[in-house]
Write a protein that holds these residues in place. Structure first.
Motif, PDB file in Angstrom:
ATOM      1  N   LYS A  87       0.825  -1.215   0.000  1.00 25.71           N
ATOM      2  CA  LYS A  87       0.000   0.000   0.000  1.00 25.71           C
ATOM      3  C   LYS A  87       0.860   1.267   0.000  1.00 25.71           C
ATOM      4  O   LYS A  87       0.482   2.288   0.570  1.00 25.71           O
ATOM      5  N   LYS A  88       2.005   1.211  -0.664  1.00 22.15           N
ATOM      6  CA  LYS A  88       2.884   2.372  -0.788  1.00 22.15           C
ATOM      7  C   LYS A  88       2.500   3.144  -2.051  1.00 22.15           C
ATOM      8  O   LYS A  88       2.713   2.677  -3.169  1.00 22.15           O
ATOM      9  N   GLU A  89       1.932   4.350  -1.861  1.00 18.40           N
ATOM     10  CA  GLU A  89       1.410   5.102  -3.005  1.00 18.40           C
ATOM     11  C   GLU A  89       2.485   5.514  -3.997  1.00 18.40           C
ATOM     12  O   GLU A  89       2.200   5.739  -5.176  1.00 18.40           O
ATOM     13  N   LEU A  90       3.733   5.614  -3.549  1.00 22.48           N
ATOM     14  CA  LEU A  90       4.801   6.032  -4.454  1.00 22.48           C
ATOM     15  C   LEU A  90       4.963   5.064  -5.626  1.00 22.48           C
ATOM     16  O   LEU A  90       5.447   5.441  -6.694  1.00 22.48           O
ATOM     17  N   ILE A  91       4.539   3.824  -5.436  1.00 25.56           N
ATOM     18  CA  ILE A  91       4.631   2.836  -6.518  1.00 25.56           C
ATOM     19  C   ILE A  91       3.800   3.279  -7.718  1.00 25.56           C
ATOM     20  O   ILE A  91       4.106   2.945  -8.867  1.00 25.56           O
ATOM     21  N   PHE A  92       2.758   4.073  -7.462  1.00 29.05           N
ATOM     22  CA  PHE A  92       1.924   4.553  -8.568  1.00 29.05           C
ATOM     23  C   PHE A  92       2.742   5.369  -9.573  1.00 29.05           C
ATOM     24  O   PHE A  92       2.466   5.350 -10.768  1.00 29.05           O
ATOM     25  N   GLU A  93       3.737   6.097  -9.085  1.00 25.79           N
ATOM     26  CA  GLU A  93       4.556   6.894  -9.994  1.00 25.79           C
ATOM     27  C   GLU A  93       5.341   5.982 -10.940  1.00 25.79           C
ATOM     28  O   GLU A  93       5.466   6.264 -12.139  1.00 25.79           O
ATOM     29  N   SER A  94       5.862   4.882 -10.408  1.00 25.71           N
ATOM     30  CA  SER A  94       6.594   3.938 -11.256  1.00 25.71           C
ATOM     31  C   SER A  94       5.667   3.319 -12.296  1.00 25.71           C
ATOM     32  O   SER A  94       6.036   3.161 -13.469  1.00 25.71           O
ATOM     33  N   HIS A 109      -1.722   9.015 -16.786  1.00 30.06           N
ATOM     34  CA  HIS A 109      -2.357  10.122 -16.061  1.00 30.06           C
ATOM     35  C   HIS A 109      -3.139   9.600 -14.861  1.00 30.06           C
ATOM     36  O   HIS A 109      -3.123  10.198 -13.772  1.00 30.06           O
ATOM     37  N   GLU A 110      -3.812   8.476 -15.049  1.00 27.10           N
ATOM     38  CA  GLU A 110      -4.614   7.894 -13.959  1.00 27.10           C
ATOM     39  C   GLU A 110      -3.746   7.547 -12.753  1.00 27.10           C
ATOM     40  O   GLU A 110      -4.070   7.897 -11.606  1.00 27.10           O
ATOM     41  N   TYR A 111      -2.617   6.871 -12.996  1.00 27.32           N
ATOM     42  CA  TYR A 111      -1.776   6.435 -11.877  1.00 27.32           C
ATOM     43  C   TYR A 111      -0.964   7.589 -11.298  1.00 27.32           C
ATOM     44  O   TYR A 111      -0.735   7.644 -10.085  1.00 27.32           O
ATOM     45  N   LEU A 112      -0.553   8.520 -12.142  1.00 29.75           N
ATOM     46  CA  LEU A 112       0.201   9.659 -11.616  1.00 29.75           C
ATOM     47  C   LEU A 112      -0.702  10.543 -10.752  1.00 29.75           C
ATOM     48  O   LEU A 112      -0.247  11.133  -9.767  1.00 29.75           O
ATOM     49  N   SER A 113      -1.984  10.610 -11.102  1.00 30.06           N
ATOM     50  CA  SER A 113      -2.934  11.370 -10.280  1.00 30.06           C
ATOM     51  C   SER A 113      -3.078  10.736  -8.898  1.00 30.06           C
ATOM     52  O   SER A 113      -3.209  11.440  -7.886  1.00 30.06           O
ATOM     53  N   GLU A 117      -1.985  12.706  -5.208  1.00 31.36           N
ATOM     54  CA  GLU A 117      -2.828  12.911  -4.028  1.00 31.36           C
ATOM     55  C   GLU A 117      -2.071  12.634  -2.729  1.00 31.36           C
ATOM     56  O   GLU A 117      -2.366  13.236  -1.695  1.00 31.36           O
ATOM     57  N   ALA A 118      -1.095  11.716  -2.787  1.00 31.10           N
ATOM     58  CA  ALA A 118      -0.359  11.352  -1.570  1.00 31.10           C
ATOM     59  C   ALA A 118       1.049  11.931  -1.538  1.00 31.10           C
ATOM     60  O   ALA A 118       1.761  11.763  -0.545  1.00 31.10           O
ATOM     61  N   ALA A 119       1.467  12.600  -2.608  1.00 34.89           N
ATOM     62  CA  ALA A 119       2.847  13.083  -2.709  1.00 34.89           C
ATOM     63  C   ALA A 119       3.103  14.237  -1.747  1.00 34.89           C
ATOM     64  O   ALA A 119       2.183  14.976  -1.376  1.00 34.89           O
ATOM     65  N   PRO A 120       4.365  14.426  -1.343  1.00 31.63           N
ATOM     66  CA  PRO A 120       4.710  15.576  -0.499  1.00 31.63           C
ATOM     67  C   PRO A 120       4.438  16.887  -1.229  1.00 31.63           C
ATOM     68  O   PRO A 120       4.433  16.942  -2.461  1.00 31.63           O
ATOM     69  N   GLU A 121       4.237  17.926  -0.468  1.00 32.76           N
ATOM     70  CA  GLU A 121       3.883  19.228  -1.033  1.00 32.76           C
ATOM     71  C   GLU A 121       4.937  19.729  -2.012  1.00 32.76           C
ATOM     72  O   GLU A 121       4.611  20.306  -3.051  1.00 32.76           O
ATOM     73  N   GLU A 122       6.218  19.485  -1.696  1.00 39.12           N
ATOM     74  CA  GLU A 122       7.281  20.035  -2.540  1.00 39.12           C
ATOM     75  C   GLU A 122       7.368  19.346  -3.908  1.00 39.12           C
ATOM     76  O   GLU A 122       8.016  19.854  -4.821  1.00 39.12           O
ATOM     77  N   GLU A 123       6.730  18.197  -4.071  1.00 36.88           N
ATOM     78  CA  GLU A 123       6.777  17.486  -5.357  1.00 36.88           C
ATOM     79  C   GLU A 123       5.560  17.768  -6.229  1.00 36.88           C
ATOM     80  O   GLU A 123       5.538  17.400  -7.403  1.00 36.88           O
ATOM     81  N   ARG A 124       4.556  18.396  -5.689  1.00 38.23           N
ATOM     82  CA  ARG A 124       3.290  18.513  -6.415  1.00 38.23           C
ATOM     83  C   ARG A 124       3.377  19.448  -7.619  1.00 38.23           C
ATOM     84  O   ARG A 124       2.678  19.242  -8.610  1.00 38.23           O
ATOM     85  N   GLU A 125       4.219  20.453  -7.543  1.00 44.31           N
ATOM     86  CA  GLU A 125       4.338  21.366  -8.680  1.00 44.31           C
ATOM     87  C   GLU A 125       4.872  20.628  -9.908  1.00 44.31           C
ATOM     88  O   GLU A 125       4.361  20.790 -11.025  1.00 44.31           O
TER      89      GLU A 125
END
Length: 287
Positions: A87-94, A109-113, A117-125
């Motif tokens: 259940k590690k959301e970072l895997i969605f980026e991979s 786009h679906e998985y990166l979205s 939602e769970a990414a740190p604030e500094e990565e969202r931009e």
């Protein structure tokens, strides 16, 4: 300022510069941890391991291996199983990266979205910029798909129009055959009726009334029966032939008018009529 103090100050400046340079170099050499480390963290020496988490790590490494080899479908499969366990959301980026390599921006786009939602604030931009780019790609591909579908539809309509034109330009064979066969049957039926009338003896001479019955001579009675049979067959033939001929004419007119459509085309209607004493057909037209 005394000479010893001046010497101390001069020595302190290079030392401060050296420390600042070392700190800057340390900051520059500090790298962002890889996706595996970010997702699962570093293994603590002597710590108790969770079998489920270890399997998730193994699957993540397996997916990374497939990704490096260009087997993006297998990488996605391994990473999805890794997420199911960890259940590690970072895997969605991979997973999004793999779908992007496969040329599927919509799934990327679906998985990166999901990761955004769970990414740190500094990565969202940075993630927002990627999502915008993927959205534009999806819109372009959907537009291209629509244009291809429209082109296919037009080509199909053109082919069907050519077939209709080719069919309409030929002779209406079925209509002609039906009309010809019907006309022949009508002629045959009329001939049989005429022959039946000719073979039928005069009942006034051949028969006489006995009580409430009509009694005829044996020879004349056979002739009357034969005449009646021929007349019946003749009636059936010309009525059936009339219907067939009418159907043939309808087919001919339909094919001719459909091959040359016009707003002012003549509408022809042929209706067969059968009664107890005969039959025929009614022809109507609208101009």
């Amino acid at each position: 300022m005394t000479r010893p103090l001046r010497y101390a100050a001069l020595l302190a400046i290079p030392l401060a510069l050296s420390l600042s340079a070392s700190d800057a170099a340390a900051q520059a050499g500090k790298k962002k941890p890889d996706a595996r480390t970010q997702a699962f963290g570093k293994k603590k020496p002597g710590g108790k391991s969770d079998p489920k988490l270890e399997e998730a790590k193994r699957l993540f490494d397996e997916g990374a291996k497939h990704y490096g080899e260009g087997n993006y479908e297998k990488a996605i499969e391994a990473w999805e199983m890794s997420f199911d366990l960890s259940k590690k959301e970072l895997i969605f980026e991979s997973i999004a990266n793999a779908y992007e390599r496969l040329g599927q921006p919509k799934k990327a786009h679906e998985y990166l979205s999901k990761w955004r939602e769970a990414a740190p604030e500094e990565e969202r931009e940075v993630l927002d910029a990627r999502l915008k780019n993927l959205s534009e790609r999806v819109a372009r591909e959907e537009q291209q798909d629509k244009e291809r579908e429209e082109q296919k539809r037009r080509e199909q309509e053109a082919k069907e129009a050519e077939k209709r034109e080719a069919a309409g330009s030929g002779l209406p064979v079925l209509g002609i055959a039906l009309a010809g066969a019907g006309a022949a049957m009508v002629a045959g039926g009329v001939v049989l009726d005429v022959v039946a009338v000719g073979k039928r003896p005069d009942e006034a001479e051949a028969c006489r009334a006995v009580g409430d019955r009509q009694v005829c001579r044996a020879s004349d009675e056979d002739a009357i029966k034969t005449s009646n049979t021929m007349a019946y067959i003749g009636d059936v033939l010309w009525i059936t032939g009339g219907i067939a001929a009418a159907a043939g004419v309808v087919l001919i007119v339909t094919q001719v008018t459909s091959s040359k459509p016009s707003a002012d085309a003549t509408a022809l209607r042929i209706t067969p009529v059968v009664g107890p004493r005969g039959g025929g057909f009614v022809v109507g037209a609208r101009f």
